[in-house]
Scaffold this active site. Structure first.
Site, PDB file in Angstrom:
ATOM      1  N   CYS A 188      74.229  10.340  -3.575  1.00  0.00           N
ATOM      2  CA  CYS A 188      73.781  11.132  -4.708  1.00  0.00           C
ATOM      3  C   CYS A 188      74.753  12.302  -4.831  1.00  0.00           C
ATOM      4  O   CYS A 188      75.892  12.215  -4.383  1.00  0.00           O
ATOM      5  CB  CYS A 188      72.340  11.605  -4.519  1.00  0.00           C
ATOM      6  SG  CYS A 188      72.112  12.669  -3.080  1.00  0.00           S
ATOM      7  N   MET A 189      74.314  13.427  -5.373  1.00  0.00           N
ATOM      8  CA  MET A 189      75.219  14.552  -5.584  1.00  0.00           C
ATOM      9  C   MET A 189      75.699  15.175  -4.275  1.00  0.00           C
ATOM     10  O   MET A 189      76.833  15.631  -4.167  1.00  0.00           O
ATOM     11  CB  MET A 189      74.530  15.630  -6.429  1.00  0.00           C
ATOM     12  CG  MET A 189      75.447  16.794  -6.804  1.00  0.00           C
ATOM     13  SD  MET A 189      74.590  18.086  -7.727  1.00  0.00           S
ATOM     14  CE  MET A 189      74.112  17.188  -9.194  1.00  0.00           C
TER      15      MET A 189
END
Length: 246
Positions: A188-189
């Site tokens: 993810c981020m």
């Protein structure tokens, strides 16, 4: 108020061991900025949630207390996703509706209170917050930078980077139980997300620290290694080492 509460975590830098201050700054400052600007708080929170749970409890109680205070002062501000969210949603609405200046004043007071409270508790109880861990398994960014500069001067920049990436990938893979234990890799981020066959053979947080990890979360067979904004690079070198590049 969580924006200001994140800034209080700068107490970690003030209480870090002298030889680990540079590494602690490199770990805490980017995570603090990310949390403050866009409200992504997990990379910072996981640096102390498991190492010093007492701080997490106090952090939560104090933040709730300040939330109650600003509510009683008739402040109606939305800043769920950080400072950018605060500016976009509240300034156009006007002071009359949101009373946002009082929110800013209360936030500044919270920063000061939480900073000194965190600092006192960390020293008083010798909490193992970032920069105060036992052992030397903390990234010495200054030493790493010096080594890289030396290699660059000798004309081996590309080769040194390639070797460093290979070593990092090998350590991550070994920490996850080896190539055969890794089912899927994603990100993810801020986190490298890995599904493994057997979570019991996965190494602890300290094992991954030299690879740049700020934390480790294990949920069943799903492993999350917190790397921050460089996570896609970590995923790339691991997939390359495993021969799973797309």
């Amino acid at each position: 108020m969580r924006i200001t509460c994140q800034l209080s975590d700068l107490a970690f830098i003030a209480t870090a061991k002298k030889e680990k201050k540079a590494a602690t700054k490199a770990q805490v400052i980017p995570a603090t900025l990310t949390a403050s600007l866009v409200g992504v708080t997990e990379p910072l929170e996981f640096t102390f949630l498991f190492a010093a749970p007492m701080l997490w409890v106090i952090y939560s109680v104090m933040d709730g207390l300040f939330q109650m205070i600003v509510y009683l002062l008739n402040v109606r501000v939305c800043a769920t996703n950080g400072i950018i969210d605060f500016l976009v949603l509240n300034l156009p609405a006007g002071i009359g509706r949101t009373h946002w200046p009082m929110y800013v004043v209360a936030g500044l007071i919270e920063i000061v209170v939480m900073y000194f409270l965190f600092r006192f508790l960390i020293v008083k109880f010798n909490l193992k917050t970032p920069g105060r861990e036992d052992g030397e398994d903390v990234i010495d960014l200054a030493a790493n930078a010096a080594a890289v500069k030396s290699q660059i001067r000798s004309g081996n920049k590309a080769e040194a980077k390639k070797e460093a990436d290979a070593e990092t990938a090998a350590r991550i893979i070994e920490g996850l139980g080896g190539p055969d234990n890794i089912e899927n890799i994603g990100n993810c981020m801020t986190r490298l997300r890995v599904e493994v066959k057997d979570a019991s053979v996965v190494k602890d947080k300290e094992w991954f620290a030299p690879t740049g990890a700020a934390g480790l979360v294990v949920k069943g067979n799903n492993i999350q290694i917190i790397y921050g904004p460089v996570v896609s690079k970590k995923r790339s070198i691991v997939e390359k080492a495993l021969g799973r590049e797309e």
